[in-house]
Write a protein that holds these residues in place. Structure first.
Motif, PDB file in Angstrom:
ATOM      1  N   GLN A 180       0.833  -1.203   0.000  1.00 47.29           N
ATOM      2  CA  GLN A 180       0.000   0.000   0.000  1.00 47.29           C
ATOM      3  C   GLN A 180       0.869   1.254   0.000  1.00 47.29           C
ATOM      4  O   GLN A 180       0.617   2.207  -0.751  1.00 47.29           O
ATOM      5  N   ASP A 181       1.905   1.244   0.837  1.00 44.54           N
ATOM      6  CA  ASP A 181       2.809   2.400   0.910  1.00 44.54           C
ATOM      7  C   ASP A 181       3.583   2.575  -0.385  1.00 44.54           C
ATOM      8  O   ASP A 181       3.835   3.701  -0.832  1.00 44.54           O
ATOM      9  N   LEU A 182       3.958   1.452  -1.015  1.00 38.38           N
ATOM     10  CA  LEU A 182       4.695   1.517  -2.272  1.00 38.38           C
ATOM     11  C   LEU A 182       3.824   2.139  -3.368  1.00 38.38           C
ATOM     12  O   LEU A 182       4.265   3.015  -4.114  1.00 38.38           O
ATOM     13  N   LYS A 183       2.565   1.693  -3.446  1.00 37.97           N
ATOM     14  CA  LYS A 183       1.650   2.223  -4.461  1.00 37.97           C
ATOM     15  C   LYS A 183       1.310   3.689  -4.205  1.00 37.97           C
ATOM     16  O   LYS A 183       1.049   4.444  -5.141  1.00 37.97           O
ATOM     17  N   ALA A 184       1.331   4.086  -2.925  1.00 39.84           N
ATOM     18  CA  ALA A 184       1.008   5.466  -2.571  1.00 39.84           C
ATOM     19  C   ALA A 184       2.205   6.392  -2.739  1.00 39.84           C
ATOM     20  O   ALA A 184       2.098   7.599  -2.492  1.00 39.84           O
ATOM     21  N   GLY A 185       3.342   5.855  -3.165  1.00 43.68           N
ATOM     22  CA  GLY A 185       4.527   6.673  -3.374  1.00 43.68           C
ATOM     23  C   GLY A 185       5.234   7.075  -2.102  1.00 43.68           C
ATOM     24  O   GLY A 185       5.996   8.056  -2.089  1.00 43.68           O
ATOM     25  N   LEU A 186       5.011   6.330  -1.011  1.00 40.08           N
ATOM     26  CA  LEU A 186       5.621   6.670   0.274  1.00 40.08           C
ATOM     27  C   LEU A 186       7.000   6.045   0.458  1.00 40.08           C
ATOM     28  O   LEU A 186       7.681   6.338   1.439  1.00 40.08           O
ATOM     29  N   LEU A 187       7.415   5.171  -0.472  1.00 42.11           N
ATOM     30  CA  LEU A 187       8.709   4.507  -0.364  1.00 42.11           C
ATOM     31  C   LEU A 187       9.611   4.925  -1.518  1.00 42.11           C
ATOM     32  O   LEU A 187       9.124   5.227  -2.612  1.00 42.11           O
ATOM     33  N   PRO A 188      10.928   4.945  -1.313  1.00 41.11           N
ATOM     34  CA  PRO A 188      11.852   5.292  -2.402  1.00 41.11           C
ATOM     35  C   PRO A 188      11.674   4.343  -3.581  1.00 41.11           C
ATOM     36  O   PRO A 188      11.513   3.134  -3.392  1.00 41.11           O
ATOM     37  N   SER A 189      11.703   4.872  -4.780  1.00 41.93           N
ATOM     38  CA  SER A 189      11.473   4.048  -5.963  1.00 41.93           C
ATOM     39  C   SER A 189      12.743   3.818  -6.777  1.00 41.93           C
ATOM     40  O   SER A 189      12.729   3.080  -7.751  1.00 41.93           O
ATOM     41  N   GLY A 190      13.852   4.453  -6.405  1.00 41.53           N
ATOM     42  CA  GLY A 190      15.099   4.308  -7.151  1.00 41.53           C
ATOM     43  C   GLY A 190      15.772   2.982  -6.881  1.00 41.53           C
ATOM     44  O   GLY A 190      15.308   2.171  -6.074  1.00 41.53           O
ATOM     45  N   PRO A 191      16.882   2.720  -7.557  1.00 43.07           N
ATOM     46  CA  PRO A 191      17.621   1.459  -7.354  1.00 43.07           C
ATOM     47  C   PRO A 191      18.162   1.353  -5.932  1.00 43.07           C
ATOM     48  O   PRO A 191      18.555   2.352  -5.334  1.00 43.07           O
ATOM     49  N   ARG A 192      18.165   0.137  -5.397  1.00 43.58           N
ATOM     50  CA  ARG A 192      18.650  -0.119  -4.038  1.00 43.58           C
ATOM     51  C   ARG A 192      19.798  -1.125  -4.109  1.00 43.58           C
ATOM     52  O   ARG A 192      19.822  -1.982  -4.999  1.00 43.58           O
ATOM     53  N   PRO A 193      20.743  -1.063  -3.195  1.00 45.67           N
ATOM     54  CA  PRO A 193      21.901  -1.970  -3.260  1.00 45.67           C
ATOM     55  C   PRO A 193      21.545  -3.425  -2.988  1.00 45.67           C
ATOM     56  O   PRO A 193      22.249  -4.331  -3.430  1.00 45.67           O
ATOM     57  N   GLY A 194      20.472  -3.676  -2.225  1.00 46.30           N
ATOM     58  CA  GLY A 194      20.033  -5.043  -1.973  1.00 46.30           C
ATOM     59  C   GLY A 194      21.038  -5.872  -1.198  1.00 46.30           C
ATOM     60  O   GLY A 194      21.728  -5.379  -0.310  1.00 46.30           O
ATOM     61  N   SER A 195      21.153  -7.168  -1.583  1.00 47.89           N
ATOM     62  CA  SER A 195      21.988  -8.102  -0.826  1.00 47.89           C
ATOM     63  C   SER A 195      23.461  -7.739  -0.863  1.00 47.89           C
ATOM     64  O   SER A 195      24.217  -8.090   0.049  1.00 47.89           O
ATOM     65  N   ALA A 196      23.882  -7.018  -1.908  1.00 42.33           N
ATOM     66  CA  ALA A 196      25.294  -6.637  -2.003  1.00 42.33           C
ATOM     67  C   ALA A 196      25.711  -5.774  -0.821  1.00 42.33           C
ATOM     68  O   ALA A 196      26.826  -5.906  -0.288  1.00 42.33           O
ATOM     69  N   ALA A 197      24.805  -4.901  -0.383  1.00 48.32           N
ATOM     70  CA  ALA A 197      25.107  -4.043   0.766  1.00 48.32           C
ATOM     71  C   ALA A 197      25.213  -4.859   2.046  1.00 48.32           C
ATOM     72  O   ALA A 197      26.058  -4.582   2.906  1.00 48.32           O
ATOM     73  N   ILE A 198      24.361  -5.885   2.166  1.00 44.59           N
ATOM     74  CA  ILE A 198      24.393  -6.733   3.361  1.00 44.59           C
ATOM     75  C   ILE A 198      25.700  -7.521   3.402  1.00 44.59           C
ATOM     76  O   ILE A 198      26.343  -7.641   4.449  1.00 44.59           O
ATOM     77  N   LYS A 199      26.105  -8.069   2.253  1.00 48.43           N
ATOM     78  CA  LYS A 199      27.351  -8.833   2.207  1.00 48.43           C
ATOM     79  C   LYS A 199      28.543  -7.960   2.573  1.00 48.43           C
ATOM     80  O   LYS A 199      29.447  -8.385   3.294  1.00 48.43           O
TER      81      LYS A 199
END
Length: 248
Positions: A180-199
């Motif tokens: 719901q928050d994603l569709k409402a534009g409340l979350l960042p929509s750009g690229p995210r580092p994902g698992s690479a950042a965790i590693k």
């Protein structure tokens, strides 16, 4: 468990008084579970089920409104002989009700006690709010309070209640909130580092993560050890031994 071969269930009908009307407002998973317990406690089985229970060599039961107080020793104090339970009653209504002791106790003879009476979440990072008294992350429908874009689910969201199906359903609700928050534009929509950042973070802290393929190796080792002992598996308990088996 109610149809577990060789056993019969024992439930006290008095524990279920007044539940019929209250079940209407229960979430679906809890309602189904309560209906099953209510039928088992109050209705006599017939036909094959009655015959099965009549010859059952073992019995099991659920004791409600009881709180463990003391493990009772054998006369030589070398083994367990029983457990003392405090009889309780509920005060309050609905989800806010809590159990209080009545002053009565009950001794239950037994030869084995397995402790499984408590769970409390712990804070993971100073940046994540945490209620130490309730052991939960303050949230609204899974949204972490005052931390936009962060969500929680399960016992850290609502406390240690319910069964696996309850936690599963709860995760669906949190996921719906996130969408719901994603569709409402409340979350960042750009690229995210994902698992690479965790590693990278784990590497910087000197943490050696265990991959799924690593887990499969440990799983195979446990099963192999168990077969030689005539049981499903022999659990590996020492983390250092696990790492040695993985060549770390």
């Amino acid at each position: 468990m109610i149809q577990l071969p060789g056993t019969r269930p024992i439930l006290d009908p008095a524990d279920f008084l007044g539940l019929q009307d209250r079940m209407k407002e229960m979430p679906r998973p809890r309602k189904r579970l309560t209906e099953l317990l209510l039928r088992t406690a109050t209705e006599k089985p017939d036909g094959e089920e009655a015959a099965r229970r009549a010859v059952a060599a073992r019995a099991w039961g659920l004791r409600f409104f009881r709180s463990p107080q003391q493990v009772l020793p054998s006369p030589d104090r070398q083994r367990v002989a029983g457990i003392r339970l405090a009889v309780t009653r509920l005060e309050g209504v609905g989800e806010t009700a809590w159990a209080v002791p009545t002053g009565d106790t009950e001794d239950l003879p037994c030869g084995l006690v397995l402790s499984s009476v408590g769970y409390k979440s712990r804070p993971i990072d100073p940046s994540v709010p945490f209620d130490p008294k309730l052991g939960v992350i303050p949230n609204t429908e899974g949204r972490v309070v005052d931390v936009p874009g962060l969500y929680c689910s399960g016992w850290v969201k609502r406390g240690p209640t319910g069964v696996i199906a309850t936690t599963m359903t709860d995760s669906f609700f949190t996921s719906q909130t996130l969408l719901q928050d994603l569709k409402a534009g409340l979350l960042p929509s750009g690229p995210r580092p994902g698992s690479a950042a965790i590693k990278a973070l784990l590497s910087s802290r000197g943490v050696q993560p265990i991959s799924f393929s690593d887990w499969e190796k440990l799983d195979a080792k446990e099963v192999s050890r168990g077969q030689s002992a005539g049981k499903p598996r022999e659990k590996l308990l020492d983390p250092q031994e696990m790492l040695r088996l993985l060549g770390r």
